[in-house]
Design an enzyme around this catalytic site. Sequence first.
Site, PDB file in Angstrom:
ATOM      1  N   SER A 119      14.554  32.016   5.231  1.00 18.35           N
ATOM      2  CA  SER A 119      14.937  33.487   4.790  1.00 18.35           C
ATOM      3  C   SER A 119      15.063  34.553   6.030  1.00 18.35           C
ATOM      4  CB  SER A 119      13.644  34.213   3.924  1.00 18.35           C
ATOM      5  OG  SER A 119      12.550  33.612   4.589  1.00 18.35           O
ATOM      6  N   HIS A 140      21.182  30.759   2.091  1.00 19.70           N
ATOM      7  CA  HIS A 140      19.919  31.380   1.657  1.00 19.70           C
ATOM      8  C   HIS A 140      20.047  31.748   0.306  1.00 19.70           C
ATOM      9  CE1 HIS A 140      17.039  35.115   2.180  1.00 19.70           C
ATOM     10  NE2 HIS A 140      16.371  33.968   1.581  1.00 19.70           N
ATOM     11  N   GLU A 152      23.320  33.897   0.597  1.00 22.73           N
ATOM     12  CA  GLU A 152      23.844  34.473   1.858  1.00 22.73           C
ATOM     13  C   GLU A 152      24.304  33.314   2.425  1.00 22.73           C
ATOM     14  OE1 GLU A 152      21.608  38.260   3.674  1.00 22.73           O
ATOM     15  OE2 GLU A 152      20.292  36.747   3.118  1.00 22.73           O
ATOM     16  N   ASN A 190      16.743  40.138   3.457  1.00 21.00           N
ATOM     17  CA  ASN A 190      15.444  40.444   3.808  1.00 21.00           C
ATOM     18  C   ASN A 190      15.019  41.731   5.057  1.00 21.00           C
ATOM     19  OD1 ASN A 190      14.071  38.831   2.000  1.00 21.00           O
ATOM     20  ND2 ASN A 190      14.330  37.054   3.375  1.00 21.00           N
TER      21      ASN A 190
END
Length: 283
Positions: A119, A140, A152, A190
């Site tokens: 992440s 991701h 992602e 994130n």
Amino acid sequence: MNVKTVMVVGAGQMGSGIAQVFISAGYDVYLHDKAESQLEKGIDNIKANLKRQVDKGRMKQTEADEAFGRLVPSSELEDGSKADLVVEAAIENMDIKKDIFQQLDECTPPHAILATNTSSLPITEIAAATLRPKQVIGMHFMNPVPVMKLVEIIRGLATSDDVFQTVQTTALSLQKKPVEVNDFPGFVSNRVLIPMINEAIYAVHEGVASVEDIDQVMTLGMNHPMGPLTLADFIGLDTCLYIMETLHDGLGDDKYRPCPLLRKYVKAGWIGKKAGRGFYQYH
Ligand code: CAA
């Protein structure tokens, strides 16, 4: 390259979700975990989710049975010798990931792509632990994997265009929307999400409003499906802290400093839903 067989490393919440979407899209999947209990839990999770799809009329029983039949539990990383693509979804720890990638580099066929579901950790550094950095990439997925549309796709410094395209095509075949991102701490998802959660925790810490009210502001005011503190509990406060630390270390700016209250909750073991207590209590 045509991906047919996939290995997913790690049968936790993310790994089992990733395995589920791959088997549902027709791939043969080895689901690996070295902890037998975790592997069993992951498989039970997939079974229950497939049953729910059947109950809701979204999948025929025969399709669910066929999908489940494509799932092979694996306790040996060497099963990667049959994989065209590996998606690693183990714990967020650079040393552990490097060790897994070194082993995968040795046991997977030379054409295999090694992807990580990290992440926030640098893909380039994970890739450097292998002799095939061109074939290492970030893939991701978001939690809950069967529901969330985004993947992602993160290019490491050496990732080849061919590998990127194969992974992009594979993500599309899972009915996901791939978005290309470069390798910077936290990527896009994130880097934006976790500082927002951290700021919500600062708002609790500074007594701006109650936990429930902060969540309501964001659900009712911004139409977020979950408030940031509910979402933090759902992601795991340990994971949120780890990502904030990765952002702080990698980007340096003080705006990424983890809130002291977040550290305190993690130290107390109040790490969210999985522990029964975070900002809320779960029974
Ligand atoms: N696994 C599989 N399916 C699940 C699920 C799970 N863990 N949780 C919920 N679902 C399914 C439900 O079965 C339901 O499906 P149906 O439509 O078939 O009934 C659907 O999702 C909606 O669930 P609910 O009606 O129970 O509840 P909801 O409408 O509140 O939706 C939610 C639940 C999809 C989780 C929604 O609250 C949401 O989108 N929350 C935000 C999630 C989010 O932000 N995820 C990103 C986290 S960050 C991340 O993953 C990146 C990282 O690296 C940390």
